[in-house]
Design a protein around this motif. Structure first.
Motif, short mmCIF file in Angstrom:
data_model
loop_
_atom_site.label_atom_id
_atom_site.label_comp_id
_atom_site.label_asym_id
_atom_site.label_seq_id
_atom_site.Cartn_x
_atom_site.Cartn_y
_atom_site.Cartn_z
N GLY A 50 0.83 -1.20 0.00
CA GLY A 50 0.00 0.00 0.00
C GLY A 50 0.87 1.25 0.00
O GLY A 50 2.09 1.17 0.08
N ALA A 51 0.22 2.38 -0.08
CA ALA A 51 0.94 3.66 -0.11
C ALA A 51 1.61 3.89 1.24
O ALA A 51 1.03 3.63 2.28
N PRO A 52 2.85 4.39 1.23
CA PRO A 52 3.56 4.63 2.49
C PRO A 52 3.03 5.86 3.21
O PRO A 52 2.42 6.73 2.61
N SER A 53 3.28 5.91 4.53
CA SER A 53 2.93 7.10 5.31
C SER A 53 3.72 8.29 4.80
O SER A 53 3.21 9.40 4.71
N THR A 54 4.99 8.05 4.47
CA THR A 54 5.85 9.09 3.92
C THR A 54 6.96 8.42 3.14
O THR A 54 7.14 7.21 3.23
N SER A 55 7.69 9.19 2.39
CA SER A 55 8.82 8.64 1.64
C SER A 55 10.01 9.56 1.83
O SER A 55 9.89 10.66 2.36
N GLY A 56 11.19 9.09 1.38
CA GLY A 56 12.41 9.88 1.52
C GLY A 56 12.23 11.24 0.88
O GLY A 56 11.75 11.36 -0.24
N VAL A 57 12.64 12.28 1.58
CA VAL A 57 12.43 13.64 1.10
C VAL A 57 13.54 14.08 0.15
O VAL A 57 13.28 14.55 -0.94
N ALA A 58 14.78 13.89 0.55
CA ALA A 58 15.89 14.42 -0.23
C ALA A 58 16.09 13.68 -1.54
O ALA A 58 16.11 14.27 -2.61
N ASP A 59 16.20 12.36 -1.48
CA ASP A 59 16.49 11.61 -2.70
C ASP A 59 15.49 10.49 -2.96
O ASP A 59 15.73 9.64 -3.79
N ALA A 60 14.38 10.50 -2.25
CA ALA A 60 13.33 9.48 -2.42
C ALA A 60 13.91 8.08 -2.31
O ALA A 60 13.60 7.20 -3.10
N SER A 61 14.76 7.87 -1.30
CA SER A 61 15.46 6.59 -1.16
C SER A 61 14.66 5.54 -0.41
O SER A 61 15.11 4.41 -0.31
N GLY A 62 13.51 5.87 0.14
CA GLY A 62 12.79 4.87 0.90
C GLY A 62 11.33 5.17 1.12
O GLY A 62 10.87 6.29 0.92
N PHE A 63 10.58 4.12 1.52
CA PHE A 63 9.20 4.24 1.95
C PHE A 63 9.18 4.01 3.44
O PHE A 63 9.87 3.11 3.95
N TYR A 64 8.36 4.77 4.15
CA TYR A 64 8.27 4.64 5.59
C TYR A 64 6.80 4.48 5.99
O TYR A 64 5.97 5.31 5.65
N TYR A 65 6.52 3.40 6.70
CA TYR A 65 5.18 3.11 7.21
C TYR A 65 5.23 3.31 8.71
O TYR A 65 6.03 2.68 9.40
N VAL A 66 4.38 4.18 9.25
CA VAL A 66 4.44 4.55 10.66
C VAL A 66 3.07 4.34 11.30
O VAL A 66 2.04 4.74 10.76
N ARG A 67 3.09 3.73 12.50
CA ARG A 67 1.87 3.59 13.28
C ARG A 67 2.18 3.97 14.72
O ARG A 67 3.19 3.56 15.28
N SER A 68 1.32 4.76 15.33
CA SER A 68 1.49 5.18 16.72
C SER A 68 0.21 4.90 17.49
O SER A 68 -0.89 4.96 16.93
N GLN A 69 0.37 4.61 18.77
CA GLN A 69 -0.76 4.45 19.69
C GLN A 69 -0.63 5.50 20.78
O GLN A 69 0.44 5.65 21.39
N PHE A 70 -1.73 6.21 21.01
CA PHE A 70 -1.75 7.24 22.04
C PHE A 70 -2.75 6.88 23.12
O PHE A 70 -3.85 6.39 22.83
N ARG A 71 -2.36 7.14 24.36
CA ARG A 71 -3.24 6.88 25.51
C ARG A 71 -3.81 8.21 25.96
O ARG A 71 -3.08 9.15 26.28
N HIS A 72 -5.14 8.30 25.95
CA HIS A 72 -5.85 9.48 26.43
C HIS A 72 -6.49 9.10 27.76
O HIS A 72 -7.21 8.11 27.84
N PHE A 73 -6.22 9.89 28.79
CA PHE A 73 -6.80 9.61 30.10
C PHE A 73 -7.23 10.91 30.74
O PHE A 73 -6.41 11.80 31.00
#
Length: 142
Positions: A50-73
């Protein structure tokens, strides 16, 4: 009256319940096993993962998939409790060079500097500056 007090107490208690929110997407190990290092290209990676969360900015050298979990209390500031990052890097020809997985414990805090342009004026607003300059107008200088 007792029922109203009990209802308000239950409502207040429910408002303090912990909530976990997920942001982003990270491919599973099964999905990653479909990618062959040295064979697959950017197009096949995007097709499988699937489409990456972001890709390399300077030379487009990579795909980056990022997932975060946040706790709201309650009223407390949300806290990041988990982060995963899958980095798929490519060589100059766009062929997969490496696949790496990072977690929150691998991250480093990046201190961002904030540069603010100071106003060299004496603190007057734009309207005050414009009105003050009207008195300096000399028709003979035109």
């Amino acid at each position: 009256m007792r029922g109203v007090v009990l209802g308000v107490a239950l409502f207040a208690l429910a408002a303090c319940a912990e909530r976990i929110r997920n942001h982003g997407y990270v491919p599973t190990d099964d999905d990653l096993s479909q990618i062959t290092v040295g064979v697959d290209t950017r197009d096949t990676v995007e097709e499988v993962l699937g489409a990456p969360s972001t890709s390399g900015v300077a030379d487009a050298s990579g795909f980056y998939y990022v997932r975060s979990q946040f706790r709201h209390f309650a009223y407390l500031e949300p806290k990041e409790i988990n982060r995963e990052l899958v980095a798929v890097t490519f060589d100059g020809d766009g062929v997969v060079q490496n696949i790496e997985r990072y977690g929150l414990e691998d991250g480093q805090t990046v201190v961002l500097s904030r540069r603010v342009t100071t106003n060299e004026g004496d603190g007057d607003g734009i309207l005050q500056q414009l009105l003050r300059s009207l008195g300096n107008f000399v028709p003979s200088t035109l």
